[in-house]
Design a protein around this motif. Structure first.
Motif, PDB file in Angstrom:
ATOM      1  N   PRO A 131       0.821  -1.202   0.000  1.00 35.03           N
ATOM      2  CA  PRO A 131       0.000   0.000   0.000  1.00 35.03           C
ATOM      3  C   PRO A 131       0.859   1.259   0.000  1.00 35.03           C
ATOM      4  O   PRO A 131       1.922   1.280   0.612  1.00 35.03           O
ATOM      5  CB  PRO A 131      -0.791  -0.129   1.306  1.00 35.03           C
ATOM      6  CG  PRO A 131       0.069  -0.985   2.185  1.00 35.03           C
ATOM      7  CD  PRO A 131       0.751  -1.951   1.265  1.00 35.03           C
ATOM      8  N   GLN A 132       0.408   2.282  -0.682  1.00 38.77           N
ATOM      9  CA  GLN A 132       1.131   3.539  -0.742  1.00 38.77           C
ATOM     10  C   GLN A 132       0.404   4.582   0.092  1.00 38.77           C
ATOM     11  O   GLN A 132      -0.766   4.854  -0.132  1.00 38.77           O
ATOM     12  CB  GLN A 132       1.260   4.011  -2.191  1.00 38.77           C
ATOM     13  CG  GLN A 132       2.086   3.074  -3.046  1.00 38.77           C
ATOM     14  CD  GLN A 132       2.530   3.704  -4.350  1.00 38.77           C
ATOM     15  OE1 GLN A 132       2.369   4.902  -4.541  1.00 38.77           O
ATOM     16  NE2 GLN A 132       3.095   2.913  -5.224  1.00 38.77           N
ATOM     17  N   PRO A 133       1.093   5.173   1.072  1.00 37.90           N
ATOM     18  CA  PRO A 133       0.459   6.189   1.906  1.00 37.90           C
ATOM     19  C   PRO A 133       0.039   7.418   1.102  1.00 37.90           C
ATOM     20  O   PRO A 133       0.525   7.658  -0.006  1.00 37.90           O
ATOM     21  CB  PRO A 133       1.555   6.541   2.919  1.00 37.90           C
ATOM     22  CG  PRO A 133       2.476   5.374   2.914  1.00 37.90           C
ATOM     23  CD  PRO A 133       2.450   4.858   1.509  1.00 37.90           C
ATOM     24  N   GLU A 134      -0.831   8.207   1.705  1.00 39.96           N
ATOM     25  CA  GLU A 134      -1.317   9.402   1.028  1.00 39.96           C
ATOM     26  C   GLU A 134      -0.250  10.479   0.935  1.00 39.96           C
ATOM     27  O   GLU A 134      -0.218  11.255  -0.015  1.00 39.96           O
ATOM     28  CB  GLU A 134      -2.537   9.951   1.775  1.00 39.96           C
ATOM     29  CG  GLU A 134      -3.735   8.994   1.769  1.00 39.96           C
ATOM     30  CD  GLU A 134      -4.903   9.546   2.558  1.00 39.96           C
ATOM     31  OE1 GLU A 134      -4.786  10.677   3.079  1.00 39.96           O
ATOM     32  OE2 GLU A 134      -5.938   8.850   2.666  1.00 39.96           O
ATOM     33  N   ARG A 135       0.652  10.562   1.913  1.00 35.40           N
ATOM     34  CA  ARG A 135       1.654  11.627   1.937  1.00 35.40           C
ATOM     35  C   ARG A 135       2.812  11.299   0.989  1.00 35.40           C
ATOM     36  O   ARG A 135       3.281  10.159   0.957  1.00 35.40           O
ATOM     37  CB  ARG A 135       2.183  11.819   3.348  1.00 35.40           C
ATOM     38  CG  ARG A 135       1.114  12.223   4.357  1.00 35.40           C
ATOM     39  CD  ARG A 135       1.706  12.291   5.750  1.00 35.40           C
ATOM     40  NE  ARG A 135       0.699  12.572   6.754  1.00 35.40           N
ATOM     41  CZ  ARG A 135       0.921  12.550   8.070  1.00 35.40           C
ATOM     42  NH1 ARG A 135       2.128  12.237   8.527  1.00 35.40           N
ATOM     43  NH2 ARG A 135      -0.044  12.820   8.920  1.00 35.40           N
ATOM     44  N   PRO A 136       3.308  12.289   0.250  1.00 32.69           N
ATOM     45  CA  PRO A 136       4.430  12.043  -0.673  1.00 32.69           C
ATOM     46  C   PRO A 136       5.679  11.526   0.027  1.00 32.69           C
ATOM     47  O   PRO A 136       6.475  10.812  -0.586  1.00 32.69           O
ATOM     48  CB  PRO A 136       4.672  13.418  -1.309  1.00 32.69           C
ATOM     49  CG  PRO A 136       3.391  14.162  -1.137  1.00 32.69           C
ATOM     50  CD  PRO A 136       2.799  13.662   0.140  1.00 32.69           C
ATOM     51  N   TRP A 160       5.669   9.511   2.505  1.00 33.87           N
ATOM     52  CA  TRP A 160       5.329   8.187   3.024  1.00 33.87           C
ATOM     53  C   TRP A 160       5.198   8.132   4.547  1.00 33.87           C
ATOM     54  O   TRP A 160       5.077   7.063   5.120  1.00 33.87           O
ATOM     55  CB  TRP A 160       6.333   7.124   2.556  1.00 33.87           C
ATOM     56  CG  TRP A 160       6.124   6.722   1.129  1.00 33.87           C
ATOM     57  CD1 TRP A 160       6.281   7.503   0.018  1.00 33.87           C
ATOM     58  CD2 TRP A 160       5.702   5.443   0.640  1.00 33.87           C
ATOM     59  NE1 TRP A 160       5.990   6.801  -1.125  1.00 33.87           N
ATOM     60  CE2 TRP A 160       5.633   5.534  -0.770  1.00 33.87           C
ATOM     61  CE3 TRP A 160       5.389   4.247   1.269  1.00 33.87           C
ATOM     62  CZ2 TRP A 160       5.252   4.470  -1.569  1.00 33.87           C
ATOM     63  CZ3 TRP A 160       5.021   3.176   0.474  1.00 33.87           C
ATOM     64  CH2 TRP A 160       4.957   3.298  -0.939  1.00 33.87           C
ATOM     65  N   ILE A 170       3.445   8.349   8.165  1.00 34.05           N
ATOM     66  CA  ILE A 170       2.114   8.070   8.693  1.00 34.05           C
ATOM     67  C   ILE A 170       2.135   8.378  10.185  1.00 34.05           C
ATOM     68  O   ILE A 170       3.209   8.442  10.799  1.00 34.05           O
ATOM     69  CB  ILE A 170       1.704   6.597   8.478  1.00 34.05           C
ATOM     70  CG1 ILE A 170       2.719   5.650   9.137  1.00 34.05           C
ATOM     71  CG2 ILE A 170       1.570   6.287   6.989  1.00 34.05           C
ATOM     72  CD1 ILE A 170       2.338   4.176   9.086  1.00 34.05           C
TER      73      ILE A 170
END
Length: 299
Positions: free
Chosen positions: A19-24, A26, A28
């Motif tokens: 899964p790729q986090p929403e923030r560039p 990465w 969390i």
């Protein structure tokens, strides 16, 4: 996979399909309050096991860093608490990530003195068997050495150098330097090898193997020799490279690697267990451990 495989975040790239986090970047939230009693218990088991092993085996800088950080046996550390102490000492902070991150992201964090640490912890049945770096490897293994100004400067320089090496197509050579220092490095103290590499210090079995077993070679660290040497990701190292003093990392952080990249480009590579005529050999290993494993694999 062997427990030391969990150290290879920037060395082998991102796990496919993760899964790729929403923030560039990465990062969390750590969400410390969401850790369960069982997860804190896993940390406690690992923390107490390693803490018993490290006296006389880990270098003084690691032991001192552990004592000065808010690390406790009974609970997984809070990254904000760690960062408050680190920022005051060396300007570093710990940021939570989901596990493996892309090379560019990893290097960018290090270049700005942010250490990306896995936010999750292994399961009880994975105490010695882990596919990705978790909070124990990243925090227990790496963060105490970030209290040391020399290591703090070296890892920042590695992040800066990683961005350049990727552009030059020489990332593999630079990654070997990280592997044989930050992850699996030894340093001489009082005439004996001591552990400072996170991949060793977070592993109960490799802690003993690296400094006590007669099987591995222990060889004086030499930059271009290391850049040409492959490493083991599936088992204990066949060779450990040893610094005379941690201050050598400070000098290494200031080296222009470009000429070294040119010299090693296209040169013959060395196997993980090779000894060379120019090596300063501190311990010539018997190779017994890996020879036995090869026989078992062939049977």
């Amino acid at each position: 996979m062997h427990e030391t495989d969990s150290t290879a975040r920037s060395l082998h790239g991102l796990a496919a399909g993760g899964p790729q986090p929403e923030r560039p970047d990465w990062t969390i939230p750590q969400e410390w309050d969401r850790y369960t009693a069982q997860e804190h218990a896993v940390w406690k088991t690992l923390f107490e096991r390693q803490s018993r092993l490290l006296p006389g085996r880990a270098c003084a800088a690691f032991v001192r860093g552990m004592a000065e950080l808010p690390l406790r046996a009974d609970r997984i550390p809070d990254f904000e608490e760690l960062s408050a102490v680190l920022m005051q000492r060396t300007g570093w902070q710990v940021v939570a990530v989901p596990g493996l991150v892309p090379d560019d992201v990893f290097f960018e964090h290090l270049a700005h003195r942010r250490f990306p640490a896995g936010q999750f912890i292994r399961k009880p049945h994975e105490l010695d068997y882990l596919q990705e770096p978790d909070v124990f490897h990243d925090v227990f293994g790496h963060v105490p050495m970030l209290m040391n100004p020399v290591m703090a400067g070296f890892i920042q320089a590695y992040g800066q150098g990683g961005l350049r090496a990727k552009a030059l197509g020489t990332l593999e050579q630079l990654a070997r330097v990280y592997w044989y220092t930050v992850e699996f490095g030894l340093v001489l103290e009082d005439g004996a090898p001591r552990v400072y590499g996170a991949g060793i210090v977070s592993s109960s079995t490799e802690t003993r193997f690296s400094v006590e077993d007669d099987s591995p070679h222990r060889v004086r660290f030499a930059l271009e020799r290391v850049m040409r040497t492959r490493y083991r990701i599936d088992d204990f190292q066949e060779t450990y490279f040893v610094l005379d003093h941690l201050d050598e990392l400070l000098a290494l952080a200031q080296v222009d690697f470009a000429p070294s990249y040119q010299r090693v480009s296209g040169a013959a590579e060395h196997g993980p267990g090779d000894l060379l005529p120019g090596d300063t050999v501190l311990t010539r290993g018997t190779g017994r451990y890996h020879a036995r494993k090869r026989l078992q694999a062939a049977a």
